[in-house]
Write an enzyme that holds these catalytic residues in place. Structure first.
Site, PDB file in Angstrom:
ATOM      1  N   LYS A 225       0.842  -1.213   0.000  1.00  0.00           N
ATOM      2  CA  LYS A 225       0.000   0.000   0.000  1.00  0.00           C
ATOM      3  C   LYS A 225       0.868   1.250   0.000  1.00  0.00           C
ATOM      4  CE  LYS A 225      -3.686  -2.406   2.449  1.00  0.00           C
ATOM      5  NZ  LYS A 225      -4.194  -2.710   3.800  1.00  0.00           N
ATOM      6  N   GLY A 322     -13.059  -4.238   5.388  1.00  0.00           N
ATOM      7  CA  GLY A 322     -14.433  -4.700   5.596  1.00  0.00           C
ATOM      8  C   GLY A 322     -15.174  -4.633   4.276  1.00  0.00           C
TER       9      GLY A 322
HETATM   10  N1  NAP Z   1     -11.668  -7.625   2.541  1.00  0.00           N
HETATM   11  C1  NAP Z   1     -11.294  -6.351   2.686  1.00  0.00           C
HETATM   12  O1  NAP Z   1     -11.605  -5.701   3.688  1.00  0.00           O
HETATM   13  C2  NAP Z   1     -10.493  -5.684   1.599  1.00  0.00           C
HETATM   14  C3  NAP Z   1     -10.147  -4.330   1.745  1.00  0.00           C
HETATM   15  C4  NAP Z   1      -9.425  -3.685   0.726  1.00  0.00           C
HETATM   16  C5  NAP Z   1      -9.042  -4.413  -0.388  1.00  0.00           C
HETATM   17  N2  NAP Z   1      -9.365  -5.745  -0.478  1.00  0.00           N
HETATM   18  C6  NAP Z   1      -8.936  -6.462  -1.685  1.00  0.00           C
HETATM   19  O2  NAP Z   1     -10.097  -6.884  -2.397  1.00  0.00           O
HETATM   20  C7  NAP Z   1      -9.830  -8.100  -3.081  1.00  0.00           C
HETATM   21  C8  NAP Z   1     -10.869  -9.148  -2.667  1.00  0.00           C
HETATM   22  O3  NAP Z   1     -10.765  -9.346  -1.271  1.00  0.00           O
HETATM   23  P1  NAP Z   1     -11.855 -10.209  -0.452  1.00  0.00           P
HETATM   24  O4  NAP Z   1     -11.600  -9.920   0.973  1.00  0.00           O
HETATM   25  O5  NAP Z   1     -13.197 -10.012  -1.013  1.00  0.00           O
HETATM   26  O6  NAP Z   1     -11.348 -11.697  -0.795  1.00  0.00           O
HETATM   27  P2  NAP Z   1     -12.195 -13.044  -0.679  1.00  0.00           P
HETATM   28  O7  NAP Z   1     -13.270 -12.908   0.334  1.00  0.00           O
HETATM   29  O8  NAP Z   1     -11.201 -14.139  -0.529  1.00  0.00           O
HETATM   30  O9  NAP Z   1     -12.899 -13.129  -2.108  1.00  0.00           O
HETATM   31  C9  NAP Z   1     -12.246 -13.529  -3.276  1.00  0.00           C
HETATM   32  C10 NAP Z   1     -13.259 -14.224  -4.156  1.00  0.00           C
HETATM   33  O10 NAP Z   1     -12.640 -14.499  -5.396  1.00  0.00           O
HETATM   34  C11 NAP Z   1     -12.757 -15.901  -5.687  1.00  0.00           C
HETATM   35  N3  NAP Z   1     -11.548 -16.338  -6.368  1.00  0.00           N
HETATM   36  C12 NAP Z   1     -10.272 -16.146  -5.942  1.00  0.00           C
HETATM   37  N4  NAP Z   1      -9.417 -16.672  -6.848  1.00  0.00           N
HETATM   38  C13 NAP Z   1     -10.174 -17.189  -7.832  1.00  0.00           C
HETATM   39  C14 NAP Z   1      -9.855 -17.872  -9.024  1.00  0.00           C
HETATM   40  N5  NAP Z   1      -8.596 -18.126  -9.381  1.00  0.00           N
HETATM   41  N6  NAP Z   1     -10.864 -18.268  -9.807  1.00  0.00           N
HETATM   42  C15 NAP Z   1     -12.131 -18.038  -9.455  1.00  0.00           C
HETATM   43  N7  NAP Z   1     -12.515 -17.391  -8.331  1.00  0.00           N
HETATM   44  C16 NAP Z   1     -11.525 -16.973  -7.527  1.00  0.00           C
HETATM   45  C17 NAP Z   1     -12.917 -16.571  -4.328  1.00  0.00           C
HETATM   46  O11 NAP Z   1     -13.568 -17.808  -4.456  1.00  0.00           O
HETATM   47  P3  NAP Z   1     -13.558 -18.893  -3.273  1.00  0.00           P
HETATM   48  O12 NAP Z   1     -14.625 -18.481  -2.314  1.00  0.00           O
HETATM   49  O13 NAP Z   1     -13.816 -20.164  -3.949  1.00  0.00           O
HETATM   50  O14 NAP Z   1     -12.187 -18.853  -2.646  1.00  0.00           O
HETATM   51  C18 NAP Z   1     -13.738 -15.549  -3.566  1.00  0.00           C
HETATM   52  O15 NAP Z   1     -15.112 -15.704  -3.797  1.00  0.00           O
HETATM   53  C19 NAP Z   1      -8.391  -8.480  -2.725  1.00  0.00           C
HETATM   54  O16 NAP Z   1      -7.531  -8.008  -3.712  1.00  0.00           O
HETATM   55  C20 NAP Z   1      -8.148  -7.729  -1.411  1.00  0.00           C
HETATM   56  O17 NAP Z   1      -6.779  -7.428  -1.192  1.00  0.00           O
HETATM   57  C21 NAP Z   1     -10.078  -6.396   0.477  1.00  0.00           C
END
Ligand code: NAP
Length: 446
Positions: A225, A322
């Site tokens: 970041k 979140g």
């Molecule tokens: N969470 C936060 O608070 C937050 C804040 C800022 C930025 N971010 C960023 O936002 C992005 C998403 O984060 P998240 O927290 O939403 O992650 P997450 O809950 O792990 O969601 C990722 C989703 O993508 C799917 N996925 C991952 N790899 C895949 C692949 N190769 N083929 C098909 N589907 C795939 C996963 O499926 P499965 O369920 O099958 O694993 C899951 O549904 C990341 O880059 C993270 O750094 C997150």
């Protein structure tokens, strides 16, 4: 004849205008890659806010049957096409692809394909933007589309659009702040006397920390970041692997007690400062004066302070992570791209990075107490030219495992590290001395 030609031209123009107006009025089609924490929240925000001009048409995820039947999918309109085949997205009429899978692979390759196919991309993927941003932005420019990443730093806090749109006219020389909510949750809980291991376990239970917490506690998430912030604020492209990091896992409850005596608290601070053609950058636990805005953030809050040559200091703060706060940032990016808002762009240059700062330091020793320890430490510091500023020893600890603290006057990081390496070899040291920078308002990079 002339009148006939005029009327057929008028018909064509009218029909073109009608088609153009239909295109203008028809909502911009959106496809989501990833239906996890953020992806499902984006779908919910889009469905509940019913924002004009955008329409969710496709959702891609692996094992789509599981996702479709999840509680999070209840808000998804029946018209949305669910797929586990990326090519359905690539060949769809979606104009904006929203990447929320995370990781470098396959996200990078798929984003490249979408950009090359003339689709704009919105992403929250900090690792991807930190490591591959430069070449992805070039690709987007080549194809006349946008790559927007407002949620990649500080989740729901609009620090990226704020710096780009609101501070583009300043010369930002320094950025510092808290960009990892997990570390902030751990350290701000420890401030009230809790031990690191217990708070980490709580953070894992609450879903704030991963089973393997290294990316957060060892500073790798924050440095990605910090590199993104350096690009947009300092216009400096940094190699993330070259940015110095220090773990928060060596901080103990006693350090908060000593920090308090010094008028400070402890936070994981990410800081970068421009100095000629070099950027001084570091992600580390630091002593922060209680009067600094950085000390005021608690729990999973994020806070970024920018210092500009003309505009002075600006503080951004709020929920750094979140599903819903992050979804707000993603949906705001979607709206900006859909409404053809062009992001401010300024030239960015590759810069050397160093972890060297000129700062006062906090040294915490745990010793088997014997006569001569303080004079040995003073000798090791004098040898490298570092001056002692204060010595603190709280009562009530056993002599055979005695924690005490020395603070130094401002000295270079490399100087203090040399002294720490020498002192770590003393027989009386029960563990490697803990060395933390003390953040001061007017400290300088060297
Ligand atoms: N969470 C936060 O608070 C937050 C804040 C800022 C930025 N971010 C960023 O936002 C992005 C998403 O984060 P998240 O927290 O939403 O992650 P997450 O809950 O792990 O969601 C990722 C989703 O993508 C799917 N996925 C991952 N790899 C895949 C692949 N190769 N083929 C098909 N589907 C795939 C996963 O499926 P499965 O369920 O099958 O694993 C899951 O549904 C990341 O880059 C993270 O750094 C997150």
């Amino acid at each position: 004849m002339a009148t006939k030609r005029k009327s057929s031209l008028t018909k064509i123009a009218t029909s073109n205008r009608k088609a153009a107006s239909a295109a203008v009025n028809s909502p911009v089609k959106i496809a989501l890659l990833g239906f996890g924490t953020v992806g499902s929240s984006v779908a919910r925000v889009l469905a509940t806010s019913k924002l004009p001009g955008v329409e969710l048409t496709h959702i891609f995820n692996r094992d789509v049957a599981r996702k479709r039947t999840s509680a999070a999918a209840k808000c998804v309109p029946a018209s949305v096409v669910w797929t586990e085949n990326f090519h359905d997205i690539l060949h769809s009429r979606a104009e904006i692809v929203v990447e929320l899978m995370g990781g470098l692979d396959p996200a990078e390759g798929w984003i490249r394909k979408c950009l090359a196919a003339g689709k704009s991309v919105v992403t929250a993927n900090k690792q991807l933007i930190a490591y591959r941003g430069a070449s992805l932005f070039r690709l987007a420019a080549k194809h006349g589309v946008q790559l927007v990443h407002g949620a990649a730093v500080a989740g729901g806090v609009p620090v990226i659009p704020g710096i780009l749109q609101g501070l583009g006219g300043d010369q930002i020389t320094r950025i510092s702040g808290i960009v990892n909510g997990t570390c902030n949750y751990i350290l701000s809980r420890m401030e009230t006397g809790a031990e690191y291991a217990a708070v980490l376990a709580d953070a894992q239970g609450l879903g704030y920390a991963e089973a393997n917490p290294s990316a957060d506690v060892d500073g790798f998430d924050a440095r990605a970041k910090l590199c993104i912030l350096s690009r947009i604020a300092l216009h400096a492209e940094l190699d993330p692997d070259a940015v110095a990091t220090q773990t928060i896992s060596t901080i103990e409850a006693v350090d908060f007690a000593y920090a308090k005596e010094l008028g400070c608290t402890i936070r994981q601070v990410s800081r970068a400062q421009m100095d000629g053609g070099i950027v001084h950058a570091r992600v580390a636990p630091m002593l922060v004066p209680q009067s600094s805005p950085i000390a005021w953030s608690h729990g999973t809050q994020n806070m970024v302070v920018t210092s500009g040559r003309f505009g002075g200091d600006v503080v951004f703060s709020g929920h750094g992570a979140g599903g819903e706060p992050t979804a707000v940032a993603v949906v705001s990016d979607i709206l900006a791209v859909a409404q053809k808002a062009v992001a401010v762009q300024l030239p960015v240059r590759r810069r050397q990075v160093t972890g060297e700062f000129l700062a006062p330091h906090y040294l915490r020793f745990v010793v088997d107490d014997k006569p001569g320890i303080v004079s040995g430490i003073a000798g090791a510091l004098a040898k490298v030219g570092a001056n002692i500023d204060s010595l603190l020893q709280r009562p009530g600890y056993p002599k055979h495992k005695l924690p005490f603290v020395i603070t130094t006057e401002p000295c270079l990081t490399s100087t203090i590290e040399k002294a720490v390496a020498a002192m770590a070899k003393f027989d009386c040291m029960l563990e490697r001395p803990l060395c933390l920078q003390i953040l001061t308002i007017d400290d300088k990079a060297e």
